[in-house]
Scaffold this active site. Structure first.
Site, short mmCIF file in Angstrom:
data_model
loop_
_atom_site.label_atom_id
_atom_site.label_comp_id
_atom_site.label_asym_id
_atom_site.label_seq_id
_atom_site.Cartn_x
_atom_site.Cartn_y
_atom_site.Cartn_z
N MET A 1 -5.64 11.14 -41.18
CA MET A 1 -6.31 9.83 -41.16
C MET A 1 -6.73 9.59 -42.60
O MET A 1 -7.91 9.70 -42.97
CB MET A 1 -7.51 9.86 -40.20
CG MET A 1 -7.08 9.88 -38.75
SD MET A 1 -8.37 10.42 -37.64
CE MET A 1 -8.17 12.20 -37.78
N HIS B 1 -3.37 15.95 -38.32
CA HIS B 1 -3.49 14.51 -38.05
C HIS B 1 -4.11 13.87 -39.28
O HIS B 1 -5.31 13.98 -39.51
CB HIS B 1 -4.37 14.31 -36.79
CG HIS B 1 -4.65 12.88 -36.50
ND1 HIS B 1 -5.63 12.51 -35.59
CD2 HIS B 1 -4.14 11.73 -36.99
CE1 HIS B 1 -5.68 11.18 -35.52
NE2 HIS B 1 -4.77 10.68 -36.38
N MET C 1 -9.72 13.50 -42.55
CA MET C 1 -10.29 12.16 -42.76
C MET C 1 -10.74 12.01 -44.21
O MET C 1 -11.35 12.93 -44.76
CB MET C 1 -11.48 11.95 -41.82
CG MET C 1 -11.12 12.07 -40.36
SD MET C 1 -12.59 11.88 -39.31
CE MET C 1 -11.90 12.32 -37.71
N SER D 1 -9.23 20.18 -31.05
CA SER D 1 -9.51 19.62 -32.36
C SER D 1 -10.66 20.39 -32.99
O SER D 1 -11.78 20.40 -32.45
CB SER D 1 -9.92 18.14 -32.24
OG SER D 1 -10.59 17.74 -33.43
N MET E 1 -3.64 7.26 -29.93
CA MET E 1 -5.09 7.39 -30.06
C MET E 1 -5.76 6.69 -28.87
O MET E 1 -5.50 5.51 -28.60
CB MET E 1 -5.59 6.75 -31.36
CG MET E 1 -5.16 7.47 -32.63
SD MET E 1 -5.64 9.19 -32.66
CE MET E 1 -7.42 9.02 -32.69
N ASP F 1 -8.14 17.42 -37.88
CA ASP F 1 -8.38 16.00 -38.17
C ASP F 1 -8.76 15.83 -39.62
O ASP F 1 -9.85 16.22 -40.04
CB ASP F 1 -9.50 15.46 -37.26
CG ASP F 1 -9.00 15.25 -35.85
OD1 ASP F 1 -9.64 15.75 -34.90
OD2 ASP F 1 -7.95 14.60 -35.69
N ASP G 1 -4.98 11.53 -27.90
CA ASP G 1 -6.06 12.07 -28.73
C ASP G 1 -7.31 11.21 -28.69
O ASP G 1 -7.32 10.08 -29.14
CB ASP G 1 -5.52 12.11 -30.18
CG ASP G 1 -6.50 12.71 -31.15
OD1 ASP G 1 -6.17 12.74 -32.37
OD2 ASP G 1 -7.59 13.15 -30.74
N HIS H 1 -5.42 21.45 -33.64
CA HIS H 1 -5.40 20.07 -34.16
C HIS H 1 -6.41 19.95 -35.30
O HIS H 1 -7.61 20.22 -35.12
CB HIS H 1 -5.76 19.10 -33.02
CG HIS H 1 -5.63 17.66 -33.34
ND1 HIS H 1 -4.42 16.99 -33.30
CD2 HIS H 1 -6.56 16.75 -33.70
CE1 HIS H 1 -4.62 15.71 -33.60
NE2 HIS H 1 -5.90 15.53 -33.84
C1 DX5 Z 1 -10.70 11.17 -33.88
C2 DX5 Z 1 -9.81 12.41 -33.91
C3 DX5 Z 1 -9.77 13.14 -32.60
C4 DX5 Z 1 -11.13 13.64 -32.16
C5 DX5 Z 1 -11.04 14.22 -30.78
O1 DX5 Z 1 -10.45 10.40 -35.03
O2 DX5 Z 1 -8.48 12.06 -34.23
O3 DX5 Z 1 -8.87 14.25 -32.71
O4 DX5 Z 1 -11.58 14.64 -33.05
O5 DX5 Z 1 -12.34 14.64 -30.42
P1 DX5 Z 1 -12.88 14.43 -28.91
O6 DX5 Z 1 -11.95 15.24 -28.05
O7 DX5 Z 1 -14.28 14.98 -28.96
O8 DX5 Z 1 -12.79 12.97 -28.62
ZN ZN Z 2 -6.96 13.70 -34.10
#
Ligand code: DX5
Ligand code: ZN
Length: 225
Positions: free
Chosen positions: A70, A68, A38, A9, A139, A36, A177, A34
Site C-alpha cells: 500500500m 501487500h 504502508m 496479517s 479489499m 502490510d 483482506d 501477510h
Molecule cells: C488493511 C490491511 C489488512 C488488515 C487486516 O489495509 O491490508 O491486511 O491488516 O487486518 P484485520 O484482519 O484486523 O482487518
Molecule cells: Zn493487507
C-alpha cells in the site's frame, strides 16, 4: 481448486516479539504470512519496509510471504522486497503509472504478482493482465488499518473475480483482506475466495491454533457445500 489458505496479517501481531509470533501462527496452521506495507502516502498510515521481510527470512521462516504494497510508487519497492525474500508481491492498480510493466517487474524479480482492488474499485484493470498475475486481492475494508469491519458490498465482486479466474483457465489465487473472522469466513468462501487475510481475528486471540483451525474448517465446508 486451490487449497484454503489462512494468511495472518502481522500488522496485528506483537511487534516486540515478531519472530515468535510468526513462528507461532505457522505452527498453529497458517499457510502464508501477510505483510502490510504502508507508506503514509498511498494510505494514511506507516508500517514496515523490506528489512522486516529480510529479518523473517534470516530467522529461518520458510513459509510463503505475501507482501501487500500500500505504497506509491512501487517499482523500487518491488525490487527491494524481492531481494528481501518475498513470495507474492501485490500492488494496487492506482499506485503505479504503468501497471503492466510493474506486474512484469514482479515476475522478472522471481516473485508472484498480485493485483489489489479497493472496495469501490471495479475489476476492470484485470482484463488485460490475467496472464501476468498469480493472485487477485479483494479489499473488504478501506486500506490503511487493521481491526476494521468487513464491507459486505464486496461479496458480489468476489463472485465476479471467481468467474473471471475460472473463465481465464489460469491458476490464480483469490484472496480477501480486511475484517475477516470466524463468524463471516464461510460467507466469503461461498463467493469463491480461497485465501483469507486475518489480523485482529487471529492475533487478538489467545489460542492461534483454535481460531486458524476453525476458520479453515468453516471456509472449506462452505466452499465445498
Ligand atoms: C488493511 C490491511 C489488512 C488488515 C487486516 O489495509 O491490508 O491486511 O491488516 O487486518 P484485520 O484482519 O484486523 O482487518
Ligand atoms: Zn493487507
Amino acid at each position: 481448486m486451490n487449497k484454503i489458505w489462512i494468511a495472518p496479517s502481522i500488522l496485528a501481531a506483537n511487534f516486540a516479539r515478531l519472530g515468535d509470533e510468526v513462528r507461532s501462527v505457522l505452527d498453529a496452521g497458517a499457510d502464508i504470512i501477510h505483510l502490510d506495507i504502508m507508506d503514509n502516502h498511498y494510505v494514511p498510515n506507516l508500517t514496515m519496509g523490506p528489512q522486516v521481510c529480510a529479518a523473517l527470512r534470516a530467522e529461518g521462516i520458510k513459509a510463503p510471504i505475501d507482501v501487500h504494497l500500500m505504497a506509491t510508487p512501487v517499482d523500487s519497492l518491488i525490487i527491494d522486497f524481492a531481494k528481501a525474500g518475498a513470495t507474492y508481491i501485490s500492488i494496487h492498480p492506482d499506485a503505479t503509472t504503468h501497471l503492466d510493466r510493474s506486474l512484469q517487474l514482479i515476475r522478472d524479480c522471481g516473485c508472484k504478482p498480485g493485483l489489489v482492488f479497493n472496495p469501490a474499485t471495479s475489476l476492470d484493470a484485470c482484463q488485460y493482465v490475467m496472464d501476468k498475475i498469480d493472485l487477485i486481492l479483494i479489499m473488504s475494508v478501506n486500506p490503511g488499518f487493521g481491526g476494521q469491519t468487513f464491507i459486505p458490498a464486496v461479496l458480489p465482486k468476489i463472485r465476479e473475480a471467481r468467474n473471471l479466474i475460472d473463465n481465464s483457465g489460469r491458476n490464480i489465487r483469490l484472496e480477501v483482506d480486511g475484517g475477516i473472522k470466524e463468524e463471516n469466513i464461510a460467507e466469503i468462501a461461498r463467493c469463491g475466495a480461497d485465501t483469507f487475510v486475518a489480523g485482529t481475528a487471529i492475533f487478538g486471540k489467545h489460542d492461534y491454533e483454535q481460531v486458524i483451525t476453525a476458520m479453515k474448517a468453516s471456509a472449506a465446508s462452505a466452499r465445498d457445500s
